[in-house]
Scaffold this motif. Structure first.
Motif, PDB file in Angstrom:
ATOM      1  N   LYS A  59      -5.898  -9.182  44.588  1.00 49.27           N
ATOM      2  CA  LYS A  59      -5.306  -8.535  43.418  1.00 49.27           C
ATOM      3  C   LYS A  59      -5.071  -7.061  43.754  1.00 49.27           C
ATOM      4  O   LYS A  59      -5.987  -6.349  44.191  1.00 49.27           O
ATOM      5  CB  LYS A  59      -6.247  -8.680  42.215  1.00 49.27           C
ATOM      6  CG  LYS A  59      -5.635  -8.179  40.914  1.00 49.27           C
ATOM      7  CD  LYS A  59      -6.047  -6.770  40.594  1.00 49.27           C
ATOM      8  CE  LYS A  59      -5.272  -6.179  39.452  1.00 49.27           C
ATOM      9  NZ  LYS A  59      -5.805  -4.904  38.991  1.00 49.27           N
TER      10      LYS A  59
ATOM     11  N   SER B  14      -2.221  -1.370  39.957  1.00 46.69           N
ATOM     12  CA  SER B  14      -1.066  -0.460  39.867  1.00 46.69           C
ATOM     13  C   SER B  14      -1.290   0.814  40.695  1.00 46.69           C
ATOM     14  O   SER B  14      -0.374   1.300  41.376  1.00 46.69           O
ATOM     15  CB  SER B  14      -0.851  -0.011  38.416  1.00 46.69           C
ATOM     16  OG  SER B  14      -0.805  -1.099  37.554  1.00 46.69           O
TER      17      SER B  14
ATOM     18  N   SER C 281       0.055  -6.011  40.463  1.00 52.21           N
ATOM     19  CA  SER C 281       0.471  -5.185  39.319  1.00 52.21           C
ATOM     20  C   SER C 281       1.525  -4.211  39.861  1.00 52.21           C
ATOM     21  O   SER C 281       1.937  -4.313  41.008  1.00 52.21           O
ATOM     22  CB  SER C 281      -0.719  -4.386  38.788  1.00 52.21           C
ATOM     23  OG  SER C 281      -1.761  -5.246  38.426  1.00 52.21           O
TER      24      SER C 281
ATOM     25  N   ALA D 273       4.535  -3.278  38.156  1.00 55.11           N
ATOM     26  CA  ALA D 273       5.898  -3.349  37.621  1.00 55.11           C
ATOM     27  C   ALA D 273       6.174  -2.173  36.676  1.00 55.11           C
ATOM     28  O   ALA D 273       7.175  -1.469  36.826  1.00 55.11           O
ATOM     29  CB  ALA D 273       6.104  -4.676  36.908  1.00 55.11           C
TER      30      ALA D 273
ATOM     31  N   ASN E 158       2.534 -12.031  38.893  1.00 47.52           N
ATOM     32  CA  ASN E 158       2.322 -10.934  37.939  1.00 47.52           C
ATOM     33  C   ASN E 158       2.487 -11.487  36.537  1.00 47.52           C
ATOM     34  O   ASN E 158       3.054 -12.565  36.357  1.00 47.52           O
ATOM     35  CB  ASN E 158       3.329  -9.803  38.200  1.00 47.52           C
ATOM     36  CG  ASN E 158       2.934  -8.491  37.508  1.00 47.52           C
ATOM     37  OD1 ASN E 158       1.912  -8.404  36.809  1.00 47.52           O
ATOM     38  ND2 ASN E 158       3.760  -7.464  37.693  1.00 47.52           N
TER      39      ASN E 158
ATOM     40  N   ASP F 164       5.591  -9.410  31.769  1.00 44.72           N
ATOM     41  CA  ASP F 164       5.435  -8.379  30.735  1.00 44.72           C
ATOM     42  C   ASP F 164       6.603  -8.353  29.754  1.00 44.72           C
ATOM     43  O   ASP F 164       6.458  -7.893  28.627  1.00 44.72           O
ATOM     44  CB  ASP F 164       5.326  -6.995  31.383  1.00 44.72           C
ATOM     45  CG  ASP F 164       4.061  -6.864  32.204  1.00 44.72           C
ATOM     46  OD1 ASP F 164       2.978  -6.836  31.620  1.00 44.72           O
ATOM     47  OD2 ASP F 164       4.162  -6.818  33.441  1.00 44.72           O
TER      48      ASP F 164
ATOM     49  N   ASN G 299      -4.350  -7.443  34.786  1.00 47.86           N
ATOM     50  CA  ASN G 299      -4.160  -8.382  35.896  1.00 47.86           C
ATOM     51  C   ASN G 299      -5.466  -8.773  36.587  1.00 47.86           C
ATOM     52  O   ASN G 299      -5.481  -9.692  37.400  1.00 47.86           O
ATOM     53  CB  ASN G 299      -3.179  -7.804  36.914  1.00 47.86           C
ATOM     54  CG  ASN G 299      -1.741  -8.184  36.570  1.00 47.86           C
ATOM     55  OD1 ASN G 299      -1.502  -8.887  35.592  1.00 47.86           O
ATOM     56  ND2 ASN G 299      -0.801  -7.728  37.382  1.00 47.86           N
TER      57      ASN G 299
ATOM     58  N   ARG H 289      -4.708  -0.735  33.438  1.00 53.17           N
ATOM     59  CA  ARG H 289      -4.720  -1.186  32.044  1.00 53.17           C
ATOM     60  C   ARG H 289      -6.133  -1.475  31.531  1.00 53.17           C
ATOM     61  O   ARG H 289      -6.518  -1.011  30.479  1.00 53.17           O
ATOM     62  CB  ARG H 289      -3.831  -2.421  31.902  1.00 53.17           C
ATOM     63  CG  ARG H 289      -3.538  -2.766  30.469  1.00 53.17           C
ATOM     64  CD  ARG H 289      -2.235  -3.480  30.336  1.00 53.17           C
ATOM     65  NE  ARG H 289      -2.424  -4.916  30.331  1.00 53.17           N
ATOM     66  CZ  ARG H 289      -1.449  -5.787  30.510  1.00 53.17           C
ATOM     67  NH1 ARG H 289      -0.223  -5.357  30.752  1.00 53.17           N
ATOM     68  NH2 ARG H 289      -1.683  -7.067  30.477  1.00 53.17           N
TER      69      ARG H 289
HETATM   70  N1  VHF Z   1       1.836  -6.544  34.618  1.00 50.13           N
HETATM   71  C1  VHF Z   1       1.503  -5.144  34.665  1.00 50.13           C
HETATM   72  C2  VHF Z   1       0.078  -5.048  35.149  1.00 50.13           C
HETATM   73  C3  VHF Z   1      -0.724  -4.081  34.353  1.00 50.13           C
HETATM   74  C4  VHF Z   1      -2.175  -4.104  34.840  1.00 50.13           C
HETATM   75  O1  VHF Z   1      -2.968  -4.989  34.520  1.00 50.13           O
HETATM   76  O2  VHF Z   1      -2.439  -3.141  35.715  1.00 50.13           O
HETATM   77  P1  VHF Z   1      -3.801  -2.956  36.561  1.00 50.13           P
HETATM   78  O3  VHF Z   1      -4.894  -2.647  35.591  1.00 50.13           O
HETATM   79  O4  VHF Z   1      -3.456  -1.840  37.459  1.00 50.13           O
HETATM   80  O5  VHF Z   1      -4.007  -4.209  37.330  1.00 50.13           O
HETATM   81  C5  VHF Z   1       2.408  -4.421  35.670  1.00 50.13           C
HETATM   82  O6  VHF Z   1       2.836  -5.037  36.650  1.00 50.13           O
HETATM   83  O7  VHF Z   1       2.685  -3.250  35.460  1.00 50.13           O
END
Ligand code: VHF
Ligand code: ADP
Length: 357
Positions: free
Chosen positions: A7, A10, A47, A49, A131, A134, A146, A207
């Protein structure tokens, strides 16, 4: 051959100004290619996006959170996957995009359909890059983040290992900003909760923060998956985690391996359709360490909700505490007819019952 879910948060993929960090992406793809060459299977949950889209399009008016996520993620996801595609192509490898929603994990049919999709990609040597979708995920039905998605994916593909890459060296035993805090190097399978050491904070583009990461990590580990939380900004981190036991990171050691259906049930607490209230004797039997027991109608005191045979239900103690989740072998109306009676077939078979231990 191992199956490894990686994983990528971001923050790993973005620079401080929010732009996509192509060098970091390239370094991660290099390592995935090396792992694949050794024969292990890799599934990416990426993540980035929303973060990648922010710099591409300027909002014309003040956007609410849903609109902002839709605008930035649709543009950013195209950019993100395009970059992955080019990077993997340099290795003669193919990647495929899988966008999903939390609902896709709710019913067994959807779940198996998604699992089939990942399997067919892996069978054809395609690296799945997953992913959350969203663009269509409404707030109430979104994954917490994520990290939650990566736990579900790891359970779904029966992964040996889940590596969660963030912008921090692991789970600290206190606030990471506090100089006395240290990275917890090993978490034993007996540890069930880390919420007292993890502070509720997250990084600028993340997030869910470390709280979801640690919760998901403990849950996946309890199902027999080794989980590692490591710093994706460090060079060669994936190879180092796999090859060097001294690598600075948090390793959450796996408990006993849990079968696939139980894993799905364990992650499906949000999709239950009713509650079975059980008596103290039934509770003692279910939690008895000596043998695996199914829940029989004789131990059920009350049934609430409207569910069909095969739906997921919560199991609740006589004191109102949540005990677990299971797949009920009766509809709610059928079950109401037989509760308290002896000699009936199980309401929840042991193989379809997940207990909160
Ligand atoms: N689906 C969203 C993911 C957001 C998210 O969970 O972010 P993170 O906490 O960095 O894994 C994106 O791709 O921006
Ligand atoms: N005990 C802790 N150990 C490590 N990080 C923590 C802890 N408590 C809170 N955090 C915060 O969690 C952040 C990582 O979570 P998050 O922002 O969701 O990252 P990601 O984008 O990788 O999912 C860290 O950068 C840190 O600020």
């Amino acid at each position: 051959m191992k199956t490894i879910v990686v994983k990528i948060g971001s923050n790993v993929l973005t620079r401080n100004d929010g732009s996509l960090d192509g060098t970091r992406m390239s370094a991660i793809v290099d390592q995935v290619a090396a792992i694949r060459k050794r024969g292990d299977r890799v599934v990416l949950v990426s993540s980035g996006a929303v973060a990648a889209g922010r710099n591409e399009v300027r909002a014309r008016y003040a956007l609410d959170t849903v609109s902002a996520r839709q605008l930035y993620s649709t543009v950013g996801q195209a950019k993100l996957i395009n970059r992955y595609y080019e990077l993997f192509r340099d290795y003669g490898m193919t990647c495929g995009q899988v966008l999903t929603t939390k609902e896709g994990f709710g019913s067994r049919t959807h779940y198996l359909n998604q699992r089939h999709c990942i399997e067919v990609l892996l069978m054809h040597d395609v690296i799945p890059i997953i992913n959350e979708n969203d663009a269509v995920s409404v707030t109430e039905l979104m994954f917490t983040d994520n990290d939650e998605l990566s736990g579900l994916v790891a359970a779904m593909v029966d992964a040996d290992m889940l590596i969660i890459l963030s912008n921090i060296d692991g789970i600290y035993n206190g606030n990471p900003a506090d100089p006395t805090s240290e990275v917890i190097r090993v978490v034993e399978p007996s540890v069930k909760d880390l919420s007292d050491v993890v502070v509720a904070g997250k990084s600028s583009f993340g997030r869910g923060g470390m709280l979801t990461k640690s919760r998901i990590a403990l849950q996946a580990a309890s199902e027999g998956i080794e989980v590692v939380v490591a710093n994706g900004k460090r060079d060669d981190i994936l190879l180092s985690v796999l090859d060097d036991p001294d690598t600075l990171c948090t390793r959450i050691l796996p408990g006993e391996h849990v079968n696939g259906v139980k894993k799905w049930i364990a992650h499906s607490g949000d999709f239950t359709k009713g509650e079975l209230y059980i008596n103290d004797g039934a509770e003692r039997t279910l939690f008895s360490p000596d043998h695996a027991a199914s829940l029989l109608p004789v131990g059920i005191e009350e049934v609430s909700g409207n569910f069909r045979k095969g739906d997921l239900v919560d199991v609740i103690s006589s004191r109102g505490g949540h005990l677990g989740v299971g797949c009920c072998e009766y509809s709610s109306s059928e079950l109401k007819e037989v509760i308290g009676k002896k000699g009936m077939r199980p309401a929840i078979h042991y193989d379809y019952l997940h207990l909160d231990l």
